[in-house]
Design an enzyme around this catalytic site. Sequence first.
Site, PDB file in Angstrom:
ATOM      1  N   SER A   1       0.793  -1.223   0.000  1.00 54.97           N
ATOM      2  CA  SER A   1       0.000   0.000   0.000  1.00 54.97           C
ATOM      3  C   SER A   1       0.829   1.278   0.000  1.00 54.97           C
ATOM      4  O   SER A   1       0.382   2.314  -0.482  1.00 54.97           O
ATOM      5  CB  SER A   1      -0.933   0.004   1.218  1.00 54.97           C
ATOM      6  OG  SER A   1      -0.200  -0.244   2.414  1.00 54.97           O
TER       7      SER A   1
ATOM      8  N   HIS B   1      -0.743   5.582   6.932  1.00 50.76           N
ATOM      9  CA  HIS B   1      -0.219   5.650   5.569  1.00 50.76           C
ATOM     10  C   HIS B   1       0.102   7.096   5.199  1.00 50.76           C
ATOM     11  O   HIS B   1      -0.483   8.031   5.742  1.00 50.76           O
ATOM     12  CB  HIS B   1      -1.221   5.077   4.573  1.00 50.76           C
ATOM     13  CG  HIS B   1      -1.273   3.588   4.570  1.00 50.76           C
ATOM     14  ND1 HIS B   1      -2.006   2.863   5.477  1.00 50.76           N
ATOM     15  CD2 HIS B   1      -0.653   2.672   3.775  1.00 50.76           C
ATOM     16  CE1 HIS B   1      -1.850   1.573   5.248  1.00 50.76           C
ATOM     17  NE2 HIS B   1      -1.028   1.425   4.213  1.00 50.76           N
TER      18      HIS B   1
END
Length: 280
Positions: free
Chosen positions: A52, A261
């Site tokens: 990711s 993230h």
Amino acid sequence: MLPRPHKRTRTRRPAIKRALLVLAAVTTAFTTVMATDASAASSVHYVALGDSYSSGVGSGSYISSSGNCLRSTLAYSQLWANAHSPASYTSVACSGATTTDVLNSQISALSSSTNLVSITIGGNDVGFSSVMQTCVLDSDSTCLSAINASVAQAKSVLPGKLGTTFSAIRSAAPSARVVVMGYPEFYDLGNSWICPGLSTTDRTALNNAADTLDGIIQTAAKNAGDSYADVRSKFSGHELCDFFNEWLHSVNITDVTESYHPTADGQSGGYLPAMDSITG
């Protein structure tokens, strides 16, 4: 007495001719350099692999055709391609990918013509994302227990998995420069005392775990003959608890996928410069 004839002024044709020749030579050299640079850029065949952090989760602007892989037009690999105009660019990076996923589903994107590869991988193999969520939702003792288990697993199984993965990449793209990207630390511990949420103990343990993970990845990259791009210094001053300057998402219960993230700024200000530091 007859008048003296006027002395003719000599034209400076040789000097002008020399100047024109020099100008022509400089122009030719400049054109050649520009053509060489353009040729070099157009000869790059770039494939982005990984999890990711490479697909761009957290940066938004997801490509609908990528489905659950959540590949973003703001991921560092796409930004690199936009800036350098390679002959070809493909991203098969996917949210949640492990080393097994890279071997089974992503390696096939490589070929003998691939000469640049980037990858982030390893965090999902040791369940690091679930560890961080555990730390937010549960007690300090539960958090530290989860971190210790993840670190122990990283030390015992990850070197072998990374070694196999990097070796497979080399076999599939023998001429490629492989850039292995690390992960950032998550918290600015200097601001922890005024930062709501986790305790400083938990944050310190999470940062230390990220450092351990990066160290294992860096060693595996070196053993494989690959380049390692450390992003931690790029994120310094932009970690969680760096109020209004954060390049990372904290845990979001309504959208757990983006938790921990990089934001779009983290991709462009953190990961892209780290990639450029290797590729030039």
